[in-house]
Design a protein around this motif. Structure first.
Motif, PDB file in Angstrom:
ATOM      1  N   CYS A 166       0.829  -1.207   0.000  1.00 54.00           N
ATOM      2  CA  CYS A 166       0.000   0.000   0.000  1.00 54.00           C
ATOM      3  C   CYS A 166       0.864   1.258   0.000  1.00 54.00           C
ATOM      4  O   CYS A 166       0.575   2.241  -0.720  1.00 54.00           O
ATOM      5  CB  CYS A 166      -0.925   0.017   1.219  1.00 54.00           C
ATOM      6  SG  CYS A 166      -2.285  -1.169   1.142  1.00 54.00           S
ATOM      7  N   ALA A 167       1.918   1.226   0.796  1.00 50.71           N
ATOM      8  CA  ALA A 167       2.805   2.389   0.880  1.00 50.71           C
ATOM      9  C   ALA A 167       3.473   2.673  -0.456  1.00 50.71           C
ATOM     10  O   ALA A 167       3.610   3.839  -0.872  1.00 50.71           O
ATOM     11  CB  ALA A 167       3.859   2.162   1.962  1.00 50.71           C
ATOM     12  N   LEU A 168       3.876   1.609  -1.155  1.00 52.30           N
ATOM     13  CA  LEU A 168       4.516   1.788  -2.458  1.00 52.30           C
ATOM     14  C   LEU A 168       3.544   2.408  -3.477  1.00 52.30           C
ATOM     15  O   LEU A 168       3.922   3.314  -4.227  1.00 52.30           O
ATOM     16  CB  LEU A 168       5.035   0.452  -2.979  1.00 52.30           C
ATOM     17  CG  LEU A 168       6.291  -0.092  -2.288  1.00 52.30           C
ATOM     18  CD1 LEU A 168       6.600  -1.505  -2.778  1.00 52.30           C
ATOM     19  CD2 LEU A 168       7.480   0.836  -2.551  1.00 52.30           C
ATOM     20  N   HIS A 169       2.309   1.913  -3.492  1.00 49.00           N
ATOM     21  CA  HIS A 169       1.323   2.473  -4.414  1.00 49.00           C
ATOM     22  C   HIS A 169       1.003   3.924  -4.064  1.00 49.00           C
ATOM     23  O   HIS A 169       0.827   4.769  -4.942  1.00 49.00           O
ATOM     24  CB  HIS A 169       0.044   1.631  -4.402  1.00 49.00           C
ATOM     25  CG  HIS A 169       0.177   0.322  -5.117  1.00 49.00           C
ATOM     26  ND1 HIS A 169       0.472   0.240  -6.459  1.00 49.00           N
ATOM     27  CD2 HIS A 169       0.056  -0.962  -4.682  1.00 49.00           C
ATOM     28  CE1 HIS A 169       0.515  -1.037  -6.833  1.00 49.00           C
ATOM     29  NE2 HIS A 169       0.280  -1.780  -5.758  1.00 49.00           N
ATOM     30  N   TRP A 170       0.919   4.183  -2.760  1.00 49.15           N
ATOM     31  CA  TRP A 170       0.663   5.554  -2.309  1.00 49.15           C
ATOM     32  C   TRP A 170       1.789   6.489  -2.761  1.00 49.15           C
ATOM     33  O   TRP A 170       1.537   7.590  -3.271  1.00 49.15           O
ATOM     34  CB  TRP A 170       0.522   5.563  -0.794  1.00 49.15           C
ATOM     35  CG  TRP A 170       0.226   6.923  -0.210  1.00 49.15           C
ATOM     36  CD1 TRP A 170       1.112   7.881   0.162  1.00 49.15           C
ATOM     37  CD2 TRP A 170      -1.074   7.473   0.034  1.00 49.15           C
ATOM     38  NE1 TRP A 170       0.472   8.985   0.639  1.00 49.15           N
ATOM     39  CE2 TRP A 170      -0.881   8.774   0.569  1.00 49.15           C
ATOM     40  CE3 TRP A 170      -2.373   6.995  -0.128  1.00 49.15           C
ATOM     41  CZ2 TRP A 170      -1.927   9.608   0.937  1.00 49.15           C
ATOM     42  CZ3 TRP A 170      -3.432   7.830   0.243  1.00 49.15           C
ATOM     43  CH2 TRP A 170      -3.201   9.110   0.766  1.00 49.15           C
TER      44      TRP A 170
END
Length: 207
Positions: A166-170
């Motif tokens: 999720c952090a990478l996509h964010w």
């Protein structure tokens, strides 16, 4: 001497009259033909000018409508976004926004004003670039939402991996946001410049 005068009277003078009359008739016919050609040229020029005016008016109306619809929808959200975080939204986008431009692309060269021709091309190129940018942002939004859904429903031993995903996509979307805003601004600025240029041309040179 009398014979010479008789010949002049009977043949030369009448022949000269015929020739003179022919010349006068030819000159009159030539002037009439020239006036007809000039009148046809004027009609052709007026028809061409009317066609150019119609093309420019149609392009102006299409761009005006596109801007209004865009800014009332996702464009307004893009403009209002801070640019420091993801612009997470699905913006339905079509392939058929530019029907007037595509229908008249081959006739834009008839516009004598080179600056307007360039601005027409620039505006549509930037608008199409914006469409592509929005499509990619839609793709990123879908990836982020899928990752967040997986995070909400994951097993405890998957939690850390899902959080990283999720952090990478964010981060990816946050990095993309300034480019999306810049693309939106470029398209809107070009559209405003084109509308202004066409309005000025129609007021100055239109029929």
């Amino acid at each position: 001497m009398a014979d010479t005068l008789a010949i002049l009277k009977d043949f030369v003078i009448p022949a000269g009259g015929v020739i003179f009359g022919s010349i006068v008739g030819w000159l009159g016919s030539s002037r009439s033909t020239s006036r007809a050609i000039d009148a046809q040229d004027a009609r052709d020029k007026n028809a061409e000018m009317a066609e150019i005016c119609a093309i420019l008016q149609a392009i102006r109306d299409e761009i005006q409508t596109l801007v209004e619809v865009h800014m009332e929808g996702g464009g307004g959200d893009i403009k209002a976004a801070s640019g420091n975080e993801p612009i997470a939204m699905f913006y339905p986008i079509s392939d058929h926004y530019f029907t007037t431009f595509e229908t008249n692309a081959s006739r834009i060269g008839k516009v004598s004003d080179a600056a307007i021709r360039r601005q027409i091309i620039r505006t549509y190129v930037l608008f199409k670039a914006l469409v592509d940018t929005i499509r990619l942002n839609n793709h990123f939004t879908g990836k982020l939402e899928s990752a967040e859904a997986a995070h909400r429903n994951c097993a405890p031993d998957e939690l850390e991996a899902r959080e990283r995903e999720c952090a990478l996509h964010w981060q990816q979307m946050a990095a993309y946001a300034p480019g999306l805003k810049a693309s939106n601004d470029r398209a809107m600025d070009a559209s405003a410049a084109l509308i202004s240029a066409i309005d000025g041309w129609l007021k100055r040179d239109g029929v």
